[in-house]
Design a protein around this motif. Structure first.
Motif, PDB file in Angstrom:
ATOM      1  N   UNK A  88      27.591  -6.071  11.963  1.00 17.59           N
ATOM      2  CA  UNK A  88      28.446  -5.444  10.948  1.00 17.59           C
ATOM      3  C   UNK A  88      29.733  -6.233  10.774  1.00 17.59           C
ATOM      4  N   UNK A  89      30.438  -5.960   9.691  1.00 17.60           N
ATOM      5  CA  UNK A  89      31.545  -6.823   9.310  1.00 17.60           C
ATOM      6  C   UNK A  89      32.652  -6.859  10.360  1.00 17.60           C
ATOM      7  N   UNK A  90      32.966  -5.735  11.015  1.00 15.59           N
ATOM      8  CA  UNK A  90      34.015  -5.758  12.035  1.00 15.59           C
ATOM      9  C   UNK A  90      33.635  -6.682  13.186  1.00 15.59           C
ATOM     10  N   UNK A  91      32.404  -6.598  13.648  1.00 14.58           N
ATOM     11  CA  UNK A  91      31.972  -7.464  14.746  1.00 14.58           C
ATOM     12  C   UNK A  91      31.850  -8.909  14.296  1.00 14.58           C
ATOM     13  N   UNK A  94      35.557  -9.927  14.582  1.00 16.73           N
ATOM     14  CA  UNK A  94      36.248  -9.777  15.863  1.00 16.73           C
ATOM     15  C   UNK A  94      35.483 -10.317  17.065  1.00 16.73           C
ATOM     16  N   UNK A  95      34.159 -10.352  16.984  1.00 16.07           N
ATOM     17  CA  UNK A  95      33.366 -10.843  18.120  1.00 16.07           C
ATOM     18  C   UNK A  95      32.788 -12.236  17.910  1.00 16.07           C
ATOM     19  N   UNK A  96      32.755 -12.696  16.654  1.00 13.88           N
ATOM     20  CA  UNK A  96      32.139 -13.983  16.385  1.00 13.88           C
ATOM     21  C   UNK A  96      33.096 -14.957  15.677  1.00 13.88           C
ATOM     22  N   UNK A  97      33.406 -14.702  14.432  1.00 15.55           N
ATOM     23  CA  UNK A  97      34.019 -15.746  13.613  1.00 15.55           C
ATOM     24  C   UNK A  97      35.459 -16.047  14.019  1.00 15.55           C
ATOM     25  N   UNK A  98      36.318 -15.040  14.102  1.00 12.67           N
ATOM     26  CA  UNK A  98      37.702 -15.345  14.436  1.00 12.67           C
ATOM     27  C   UNK A  98      37.850 -15.882  15.867  1.00 12.67           C
ATOM     28  N   UNK A 221      35.058  -1.191  -0.321  1.00 11.63           N
ATOM     29  CA  UNK A 221      35.629   0.122  -0.599  1.00 11.63           C
ATOM     30  C   UNK A 221      36.341   0.692   0.623  1.00 11.63           C
ATOM     31  N   UNK A 222      35.858   0.377   1.816  1.00 15.37           N
ATOM     32  CA  UNK A 222      36.513   0.880   3.030  1.00 15.37           C
ATOM     33  C   UNK A 222      37.949   0.366   3.125  1.00 15.37           C
ATOM     34  N   UNK A 223      38.182  -0.888   2.720  1.00 16.08           N
ATOM     35  CA  UNK A 223      39.545  -1.412   2.737  1.00 16.08           C
ATOM     36  C   UNK A 223      40.440  -0.648   1.773  1.00 16.08           C
ATOM     37  N   UNK A 446      42.864 -13.805  14.864  1.00 17.46           N
ATOM     38  CA  UNK A 446      43.365 -12.569  14.247  1.00 17.46           C
ATOM     39  C   UNK A 446      42.461 -11.436  14.707  1.00 17.46           C
ATOM     40  N   UNK A 447      42.862 -10.202  14.411  1.00 14.97           N
ATOM     41  CA  UNK A 447      42.000  -9.048  14.685  1.00 14.97           C
ATOM     42  C   UNK A 447      41.776  -8.308  13.379  1.00 14.97           C
ATOM     43  N   UNK A 448      40.518  -8.051  13.054  1.00 15.06           N
ATOM     44  CA  UNK A 448      40.172  -7.415  11.793  1.00 15.06           C
ATOM     45  C   UNK A 448      40.249  -5.889  11.950  1.00 15.06           C
ATOM     46  N   UNK A 449      41.225  -5.290  11.284  1.00 10.35           N
ATOM     47  CA  UNK A 449      41.373  -3.823  11.286  1.00 10.35           C
ATOM     48  C   UNK A 449      42.132  -3.453  10.020  1.00 10.35           C
ATOM     49  N   UNK A 450      41.488  -3.606   8.846  1.00  6.80           N
ATOM     50  CA  UNK A 450      42.215  -3.483   7.566  1.00  6.80           C
ATOM     51  C   UNK A 450      42.725  -2.065   7.294  1.00  6.80           C
TER      52      UNK A 450
END
Length: 450
Positions: A88-91, A94-98, A221-223, A446-450
């Motif tokens: 999923x987009x958060x992982x 936060x767990x892979x790309x950044x 839409x979640x953002x 960075x940490x993704x938490x929009x």
């Protein structure tokens, strides 16, 4: 001292795709495209005399199209192709790309950008709209390979004032570089990673320099819902309040743009573009999609892009424009929306406008930039060829692209790249692979938490 004669090129004996600003695209047969310097000077029936000093590019049996524009990407992320799948987009962030991106050095980015440029040239992309770290390295890769790019240096507020000053200095130094093939936009990452004060400051700098901005906003839409819950306004309203919309901006994704944003976008439609990259939305199971029909009705420019190859896997804009057409038909429940002509216009003229190329770019016409792709539609997967336009939208594969011209210079001839040492580049890429995907350090950009 005498002035040197401008470079002359004639693309001989090709068919030509005409992409008007409105109406149906058409194909005209048997043409020669005459180029002087970096501009198309005339398109005439083939067989007429050509200047003796002109270079000849044989287009016999091929269809000349305007160069494709990758309307939003992160070119060096080819280095992470296939390394962040089925999450999923958060992982994904936060767990892979950044975490993986924290391993990057300037030389990694340079070689990644070279690989991206080579891939894009070989698939018919003549311009890309980029957003990434170490922008000088990307600009050098663009300069050496001959492609065209609008480059936005990625900025997070967490990097501090010095980094903001560096992003502005890059724009001051590189905008108009490489003979005009490198242009610059300022690149705040997103409203959820850049505070309002910094957004406002960058908008002021953009107006001062006469350039645009390029950022991610209302990506999903979640953002948008998160922004409304935290701040009571949408991300697009943030852009309006901070002067980003007024300065002129290319918005990546925009899947979370909602009707209450429409009036603001309409008011700034002459300086706002949105790029849709549907493959990454499909992979991350994100819905809804970019509201392309509504945006076009508002007068907003829409382009097609790949996003980075860590999500899209390729930098294939043929695939991207195909997915734009198909997913929008499903999204709108209208099989007639985004016809083949409208899709080609979106990808070519729309892409050129999103990249802030001169007015009218994205069409093969006298006076326009000589960015030309020669496509072979003779393959088994195109026969019988009832409609070349449909073949371009729904059937073209990257190896159907035979030759590519950017700024009046041949960068690929008969599938041979002329400005890239491919074996040497691949050796450099392979030497970096293991280190780049190691996330054991625990570091992250960075940490993704929009």
């Amino acid at each position: 001292m005498s002035t040197p004669e401008p470079r002359r090129l004639v693309v001989r004996g090709c068919d030509v795709l005409e992409v008007p600003a409105e109406g149906e695209c058409t194909v005209v047969s048997g043409k020669d495209i005459h180029i002087t310097g970096n501009l198309i000077t005339s398109i005439v029936p083939t067989g007429r005399p050509v200047p003796r000093a002109a270079e000849i590019l044989d287009g016999t049996g091929l269809l000349a199209t305007p160069g494709l524009v990758n309307g939003h990407t992160h070119s060096p992320m080819v280095l992470f192709r296939g390394a962040a799948e089925d999450v999923p987009v958060h992982d994904w962030f936060n767990k892979r790309v950044w975490p993986m991106e924290s391993n990057l050095t300037a030389q990694d980015v340079h070689h990644g950008a070279l690989l991206a440029c080579a891939e894009m040239i070989s698939s018919g992309v003549t311009t890309f709209v980029d957003h990434y770290f170490f922008p000088e390295q990307i600009a050098e890769a663009v300069a050496s390979t001959g492609i065209r790019a609008n480059i936005a240096p990625t900025f997070f507020s967490s990097q501090g004032p010095a980094a903001l000053a560096e992003t502005v200095a890059f724009a001051e130094h590189w905008h108009g570089g490489a003979g005009g093939r490198v242009t610059v936009s300022l690149g705040p990452h997103a409203p959820y990673t850049v505070d309002d004060a910094d957004l406002t400051t960058l908008a002021v700098h953009a107006r001062r320099l006469g350039i645009g901005l390029h950022l991610h906003a209302s990506e999903n839409l979640a953002q948008t819902e998160s922004s409304m819950a935290r701040r009571g306004i949408t991300p697009i309203e943030v852009l309006e309040r901070t002067g980003i919309l007024d300065a002129g901006v290319m918005i990546a994704h925009g899947c979370g743009i909602i009707p209450q944003d429409y009036a603001m976008l309409a008011d700034h439609a002459d300086r706002v573009a949105v790029t849709s990259c549907p493959k990454v939305y499909l992979k991350h199971a994100l819905w809804p999609l970019t509201p392309i029909r509504d945006l076009l009705d508002l007068g907003v420019t829409v382009a097609a892009g790949t996003d980075g190859a860590a999500g899209h896997n390729t930098l294939d804009v043929w695939e991207a424009l195909r997915l734009v057409a198909m997913t929008q038909k499903l999204e709108t429940r209208d099989a007639m929306f985004l016809s083949v002509s409208d899709t080609l216009r979106l990808a070519m003229r729309g892409g050129a406008a999103a990249a802030r190329l001169p007015p009218g770019a994205g069409a093969l016409e006298p006076g326009q930039l000589a960015d030309i792709v020669l496509v072979d539609l003779s393959g088994l997967h195109h026969r019988p060829l009832h409609d070349p336009r449909a073949a371009l939208v729904y059937g073209v594969q990257t190896n159907d692209v035979k030759s590519v011209v950017v700024d009046g210079r041949v960068l690929m001839r008969d599938r041979k790249l002329l400005t890239v040492d491919v074996p040497g580049l691949l050796a450099e890429i392979d030497a970096r692979t293991g280190r780049l995907v190691d996330t054991s350090s625990g570091a992250s950009v960075q940490f993704y938490d929009p």
